[in-house]
Design a protein around this motif. Structure first.
Motif, PDB file in Angstrom:
ATOM      1  N   ASP A 164     -32.662 -25.825 -21.164  1.00  0.00           N
ATOM      2  CA  ASP A 164     -33.162 -25.044 -22.246  1.00  0.00           C
ATOM      3  C   ASP A 164     -32.404 -23.876 -22.269  1.00  0.00           C
ATOM      4  O   ASP A 164     -31.680 -23.434 -21.545  1.00  0.00           O
ATOM      5  CB  ASP A 164     -34.679 -24.641 -21.958  1.00  0.00           C
ATOM      6  N   GLU A 165     -32.254 -23.369 -23.494  1.00  0.00           N
ATOM      7  CA  GLU A 165     -31.529 -22.094 -23.945  1.00  0.00           C
ATOM      8  C   GLU A 165     -30.358 -22.433 -23.412  1.00  0.00           C
ATOM      9  O   GLU A 165     -29.426 -21.556 -22.930  1.00  0.00           O
ATOM     10  CB  GLU A 165     -32.172 -20.809 -23.487  1.00  0.00           C
ATOM     11  N   ILE A 166     -29.451 -23.593 -23.835  1.00  0.00           N
ATOM     12  CA  ILE A 166     -28.093 -23.784 -23.524  1.00  0.00           C
ATOM     13  C   ILE A 166     -27.292 -22.631 -24.145  1.00  0.00           C
ATOM     14  O   ILE A 166     -26.165 -22.589 -23.846  1.00  0.00           O
ATOM     15  CB  ILE A 166     -27.842 -25.361 -24.124  1.00  0.00           C
ATOM     16  N   GLY A 167     -27.595 -22.111 -25.269  1.00  0.00           N
ATOM     17  CA  GLY A 167     -26.688 -21.099 -25.981  1.00  0.00           C
ATOM     18  C   GLY A 167     -26.438 -20.062 -25.255  1.00  0.00           C
ATOM     19  O   GLY A 167     -25.614 -19.085 -25.481  1.00  0.00           O
ATOM     20  N   GLU A 168     -27.273 -19.740 -24.127  1.00  0.00           N
ATOM     21  CA  GLU A 168     -27.131 -18.564 -23.237  1.00  0.00           C
ATOM     22  C   GLU A 168     -26.087 -18.575 -22.144  1.00  0.00           C
ATOM     23  O   GLU A 168     -25.627 -17.710 -21.438  1.00  0.00           O
ATOM     24  CB  GLU A 168     -28.383 -18.233 -22.614  1.00  0.00           C
ATOM     25  N   MET A 169     -25.458 -20.135 -21.931  1.00  0.00           N
ATOM     26  CA  MET A 169     -24.518 -20.079 -21.149  1.00  0.00           C
ATOM     27  C   MET A 169     -23.185 -19.384 -21.477  1.00  0.00           C
ATOM     28  O   MET A 169     -22.544 -19.374 -22.859  1.00  0.00           O
ATOM     29  CB  MET A 169     -24.198 -21.555 -20.979  1.00  0.00           C
ATOM     30  N   SER A 170     -22.487 -18.766 -20.607  1.00  0.00           N
ATOM     31  CA  SER A 170     -21.272 -17.914 -20.748  1.00  0.00           C
ATOM     32  C   SER A 170     -19.867 -18.944 -21.132  1.00  0.00           C
ATOM     33  O   SER A 170     -20.111 -19.929 -20.704  1.00  0.00           O
ATOM     34  CB  SER A 170     -20.834 -17.143 -19.415  1.00  0.00           C
ATOM     35  N   PRO A 171     -19.077 -18.466 -21.639  1.00  0.00           N
ATOM     36  CA  PRO A 171     -17.701 -19.510 -22.099  1.00  0.00           C
ATOM     37  C   PRO A 171     -17.156 -19.857 -20.849  1.00  0.00           C
ATOM     38  O   PRO A 171     -16.793 -20.909 -20.789  1.00  0.00           O
ATOM     39  CB  PRO A 171     -16.955 -18.588 -22.788  1.00  0.00           C
ATOM     40  N   ALA A 172     -17.159 -19.251 -19.761  1.00  0.00           N
ATOM     41  CA  ALA A 172     -16.323 -19.661 -18.579  1.00  0.00           C
ATOM     42  C   ALA A 172     -17.024 -20.888 -17.883  1.00  0.00           C
ATOM     43  O   ALA A 172     -16.556 -21.857 -17.598  1.00  0.00           O
ATOM     44  CB  ALA A 172     -16.238 -18.375 -17.668  1.00  0.00           C
ATOM     45  N   LEU A 173     -18.569 -20.704 -17.869  1.00  0.00           N
ATOM     46  CA  LEU A 173     -19.238 -21.732 -17.417  1.00  0.00           C
ATOM     47  C   LEU A 173     -19.450 -22.914 -18.429  1.00  0.00           C
ATOM     48  O   LEU A 173     -19.305 -24.023 -17.639  1.00  0.00           O
ATOM     49  CB  LEU A 173     -20.749 -21.232 -16.963  1.00  0.00           C
ATOM     50  N   GLN A 174     -19.211 -22.714 -19.424  1.00  0.00           N
ATOM     51  CA  GLN A 174     -19.293 -23.829 -20.392  1.00  0.00           C
ATOM     52  C   GLN A 174     -18.159 -24.844 -20.103  1.00  0.00           C
ATOM     53  O   GLN A 174     -18.270 -26.070 -20.413  1.00  0.00           O
ATOM     54  CB  GLN A 174     -19.162 -23.276 -22.154  1.00  0.00           C
ATOM     55  N   ALA A 175     -17.029 -24.376 -19.902  1.00  0.00           N
ATOM     56  CA  ALA A 175     -15.625 -25.206 -19.547  1.00  0.00           C
ATOM     57  C   ALA A 175     -16.220 -26.055 -18.430  1.00  0.00           C
ATOM     58  O   ALA A 175     -15.859 -27.229 -18.508  1.00  0.00           O
ATOM     59  CB  ALA A 175     -14.545 -24.396 -19.333  1.00  0.00           C
ATOM     60  N   LYS A 176     -16.577 -25.630 -17.229  1.00  0.00           N
ATOM     61  CA  LYS A 176     -17.015 -26.404 -16.138  1.00  0.00           C
ATOM     62  C   LYS A 176     -18.056 -27.478 -16.320  1.00  0.00           C
ATOM     63  O   LYS A 176     -18.077 -28.514 -16.043  1.00  0.00           O
ATOM     64  CB  LYS A 176     -17.096 -25.519 -14.928  1.00  0.00           C
ATOM     65  N   PHE A 177     -19.034 -26.975 -17.154  1.00  0.00           N
ATOM     66  CA  PHE A 177     -20.213 -27.879 -17.584  1.00  0.00           C
ATOM     67  C   PHE A 177     -19.639 -28.840 -18.449  1.00  0.00           C
ATOM     68  O   PHE A 177     -20.013 -30.242 -18.554  1.00  0.00           O
ATOM     69  CB  PHE A 177     -21.152 -27.049 -18.410  1.00  0.00           C
ATOM     70  N   LEU A 178     -18.779 -28.661 -19.414  1.00  0.00           N
ATOM     71  CA  LEU A 178     -18.144 -29.677 -20.111  1.00  0.00           C
ATOM     72  C   LEU A 178     -17.444 -30.796 -19.377  1.00  0.00           C
ATOM     73  O   LEU A 178     -17.493 -31.985 -19.680  1.00  0.00           O
ATOM     74  CB  LEU A 178     -17.085 -29.110 -21.274  1.00  0.00           C
ATOM     75  N   ARG A 179     -16.783 -30.413 -18.292  1.00  0.00           N
ATOM     76  CA  ARG A 179     -16.025 -31.280 -17.344  1.00  0.00           C
ATOM     77  C   ARG A 179     -16.842 -32.501 -16.923  1.00  0.00           C
ATOM     78  O   ARG A 179     -16.687 -33.537 -16.783  1.00  0.00           O
ATOM     79  CB  ARG A 179     -15.212 -30.639 -16.336  1.00  0.00           C
ATOM     80  N   VAL A 180     -18.035 -31.801 -16.374  1.00  0.00           N
ATOM     81  CA  VAL A 180     -19.100 -32.794 -15.753  1.00  0.00           C
ATOM     82  C   VAL A 180     -19.576 -33.563 -16.831  1.00  0.00           C
ATOM     83  O   VAL A 180     -19.917 -34.578 -16.487  1.00  0.00           O
ATOM     84  CB  VAL A 180     -20.013 -31.955 -14.958  1.00  0.00           C
ATOM     85  N   LEU A 181     -19.796 -33.284 -18.137  1.00  0.00           N
ATOM     86  CA  LEU A 181     -20.565 -34.022 -19.032  1.00  0.00           C
ATOM     87  C   LEU A 181     -19.453 -34.916 -19.462  1.00  0.00           C
ATOM     88  O   LEU A 181     -19.925 -36.195 -19.621  1.00  0.00           O
ATOM     89  CB  LEU A 181     -20.850 -33.163 -20.441  1.00  0.00           C
ATOM     90  N   GLU A 182     -18.166 -34.955 -19.122  1.00  0.00           N
ATOM     91  CA  GLU A 182     -16.998 -35.950 -19.318  1.00  0.00           C
ATOM     92  C   GLU A 182     -16.961 -36.943 -18.461  1.00  0.00           C
ATOM     93  O   GLU A 182     -16.226 -37.731 -18.474  1.00  0.00           O
ATOM     94  CB  GLU A 182     -15.791 -35.340 -19.714  1.00  0.00           C
TER      95      GLU A 182
END
Length: 716
Positions: free
Chosen positions: A476-494
């Motif tokens: 929930d509230e995914i828009g609150e995630m920092s840009p640095a953590l977004q990059a790591k999160f994206l790799r896991v999604l991939e």
């Protein structure tokens, strides 16, 4: 005093009968502590109790989950039992019948009744180790002469281990420690108490000159204080056409209290009666007459079954020929008894764990059923029907799902519905609110951390991704995630592996991600606060939840749903809403959406005093919805069509526009610019009292802090 018999009949199993004693309470259930074990998942661990009180037999429900069927109704407290009554516990049919009274002149009837305990009670069910067969009668009441004891043993050399060697000993029959080792292996493979008891007794008969052997056990709940009458015969091994002679009550008490193995070699028939009670079992009762088929014991051996400073019962051996037990026989029997004690304890633990596991599984099923009920989407509007269709389609795959909508519209409810409607419904559903965790700890919450990776990391912790493996992770509230953590999160999604914070071991999981936000992510991407590649990765499937004010058809449907829920919880007899209350609910703009509606109905249920919720019971806020202006005094707003005109938006967009009278009336600006000015003005008005500002603006204190940081506002 009349006795009673309980007959337990379960389809596909052997019918079992249990003799009830008026002197003690008989419990029924799935726990190993119950007197009668019921192998039925619908039975509670301690389901019911049958007891004798004030001249009547009664049955009592022990706060069971499913109750007791007595007659044609569910028994929730207690009831009297009559001859021939049938009760149902789950799928177990239990028939109650009165037994014939014992002879009035019998020794058992006169003495046992006075003492308030039954010496011939047949305990059934689990007894102590979960055996499904009924135990035998209690020990004989005959006495024995302690002077007849010729040998005592507290420890056995058969189990002594020297420095690197095992001492070898042999019994009179030539069985040494290797036989004991083989017997121990066989005992370790026993799947039940009966198997273990039969194996141990047959091994003792082969290793000694015993003609008969028996295993007696105490109830499991007995820790220190005990009564010899509590001993129950589990099984016995004897020659054909012969009956087993029960151990003397006095001898059994001596063995258990002294915790020693005792050997008695007697010379004739008269002394044999000192160690064994020559009795037979007739119709469930003990007779004092000697059967012609009963062995006349000459020599007796008894060894306690011990485990971790507890005496669980004893082993009884005897013979009737001109053969004597040796001290080696005594030691061997004690070694077998000690080995058997460990086996019985492990069998008990295994059965308890199995029962606990079954109960836990059943609770999980119940919880999952409750969760799936909570995911029901309530609504009759076309928008909600379309959302139901989208949920059904989204549940078929494992693609990432993005749920968007204002706060309180039920985004998590939709995520749960998508999870429980799909193939992952039996797997974990894990939630994490990204706005509720600080930026420094969000990585640890998502991916876990190793011990010592940062201050306060006192032990290793798995993250939400690992916890949701093979299931669904709702962020929930995914828009609150920092840009640095977004990059790591994206790799896991991939599909790439990740590492815990402070760790270096790659971890791969199979998780479906459902993200939710009330932010305008397109705007966040444009302004660089949200990665555009993550935005497109999250937006494989998208469900936009409309606010409640845009689907007024659902307001009363939801209101009646919440009314029914809180009526069941509180027991209040509120039947519905007055017409004035309905008009008020339909007219209100609901800035808090479904969450606010739920709270309003709950408050009205608690504070209302009439059968219908009145208009005065409905307490609404003065907050404005997200789509409205934040100016609280609507009367101060200028008329839309008289004094204000708007020129071509391409001409002078940043210049102040004038009204027809030449005065300055309006300055075009973006909502973000207006919000910044309004927050700054409110901060100055409240002298930077953030709590007061948040209250005026109708937002949370944490939301205000984020906006101050975003607009770079500083106190002058």
């Amino acid at each position: 005093m009349r006795r009673a018999v309980l007959t337990v009949n379960v389809e596909g199993q052997k019918m079992r009968e249990y003799l009830l004693s008026p002197a003690s309470e008989t419990t029924l259930g799935r726990s190993s502590e119950c007197t009668i074990f019921l192998e039925d998942e619908r039975a509670s661990r301690k389901h019911a109790a049958i007891y004798f009180q004030q001249g009547k037999w009664r049955v009592r429900d022990l706060k069971s989950r499913n109750g007791i069927i007595h007659g044609n109704q569910v028994l929730k407290d207690h009831a009297s039992l009559e001859d021939g009554d049938v009760i149902w516990i789950g799928h177990c049919e239990i028939r109650f019948q009165l037994a014939d009274a014992a002879p009035e002149n019998s020794e058992t009837d006169t003495n046992d009744t006075e003492k308030g305990e039954s010496r011939d009670q047949v305990l059934g069910g689990t007894g102590i180790f979960g055996v499904s067969e009924a135990y035998g009668v209690a020990p004989s009441r005959s006495s024995f002469d302690p002077q007849a004891i010729t040998e005592r043993r507290t420890q056995t050399s058969f189990l002594n281990v020297g420095k690197g060697t095992v001492a070898l000993h042999a019994t009179q029959a030539g069985h040494d420690s290797s036989n004991l080792c083989r017997l121990a292996f066989r005992l370790g493979k026993a799947a039940s108490l009966n198997d273990a008891a039969q194996t141990a007794l047959e091994g003792l008969l082969q290793a000694t000159d015993a003609d008969a052997a028996a295993l007696w056990l105490l109830p499991q709940e007995v820790k220190s204080a005990f009564r010899v009458s509590q001993l129950r015969l589990v099984t016995s091994v004897k020659p054909e056409n012969q009956e087993y002679s029960h151990i003397s009550e006095a001898l059994a008490k001596t063995v258990i209290e002294s915790r020693e193995a005792l050997l008695m070699n007697n010379g004739g028939d008269s002394s044999a009666k000192l160690a064994c009670g020559l009795k037979e079992k007739a119709s469930g009762f003990v007779s004092n007459t000697v059967s012609p088929n009963t062995l006349s014991a000459r020599n007796t051996l008894a060894a306690p079954i011990r485990f971790q400073n507890r005496v669980l019962g004893l082993i009884h051996l005897y013979n009737h020929a001109e053969r004597f037990f040796t001290p080696e026989d005594l030691e061997y029997a004690l070694a077998v008894a000690d080995t058997l004690g460990a086996v019985l304890a492990h069998l008990t633990r295994e059965k308890e764990l199995s029962a606990y596991l079954n109960e836990t599984k059943q609770e999980n099923v119940i919880l999952r059923e409750a969760l799936s009920k909570d995911t029901e989407i309530i609504g009759v509007s076309p928008a909600m029907r379309h959302i139901g269709y989208l949920i059904e389609r989204a549940s078929e795959g494992k693609a990432t799902l993005l749920v968007r909508g204002e706060s309180g519209t039920g985004k998590e409810l939709i995520a749960r519905a998508a999870h429980f409607a799909g193939s992952r419904k039996a797997k974990p559903f894990v939630c994490l609110n990204c706005a509720a965790v600080s930026e420094s700890l969000l990585a640890s919450e998502l991916f876990g951390h190793e011990k010592g990776s940062f201050t306060g990391a006192t032990e290793r912790k798995i993250g939400k991704f690992e916890a949701a493996n093979h299931g669904t992770l709702f962020l929930d509230e995914i828009g609150e995630m920092s840009p640095a953590l977004q990059a790591k999160f994206l790799r896991v999604l991939e599909g790439h592996p990740f590492e815990r914070v402070g760790g270096n071991t790659p971890i791969t999981v199979d998780v479906r991600v459902v993200a939710a936000t009330n932010r305008d992510l397109e705007k966040e991407v444009t302004e660089g606060r949200f990665r555009h590649d993550l935005f497109f990765r999250l937006r494989v499937l998208e469900i936009i939840v409309p606010p409640l004010r845009k689907r007024k058809e659902d307001i009363m449907t939801l209101a009646r749903h919440f009314l029914e829920r809180f009526r069941n919880e509180t027991g209040r007899k509120v039947e519905g809403f007055s017409e004035a209350a309905k008009r008020l609910l339909l007219k209100y703009r609901w800035p808090g959406n479904v969450r606010e509606l739920k709270n309003v109905i709950e408050r009205a249920m608690l504070l209302g005093t009439e059968s219908l919720i009145q208009e005065s019971d409905v307490m609404l806020s003065s907050l404005r919805t997200t789509g409205d202006t934040n100016i609280s005094n609507l009367s101060s707003m200028p008329p839309r069509n008289e004094d204000v005109w708007v020129s071509d938006p391409l001409q002078g967009a940043d210049e102040e526009l004038e009204g027809r009278d030449g005065t300055k009336k309006y300055t075009p600006m973006t909502l973000e610019q207006w919000e910044k000015q309004h927050i700054e003005a409110t901060l100055q008005f409240c002298e930077w009292n953030k709590s007061a500002v948040a209250r005026i603006l109708g937002i949370e204190r944490t939301t205000l802090d984020r906006k101050i940081k975003r607009y770079e506002l500083e106190k002058e």
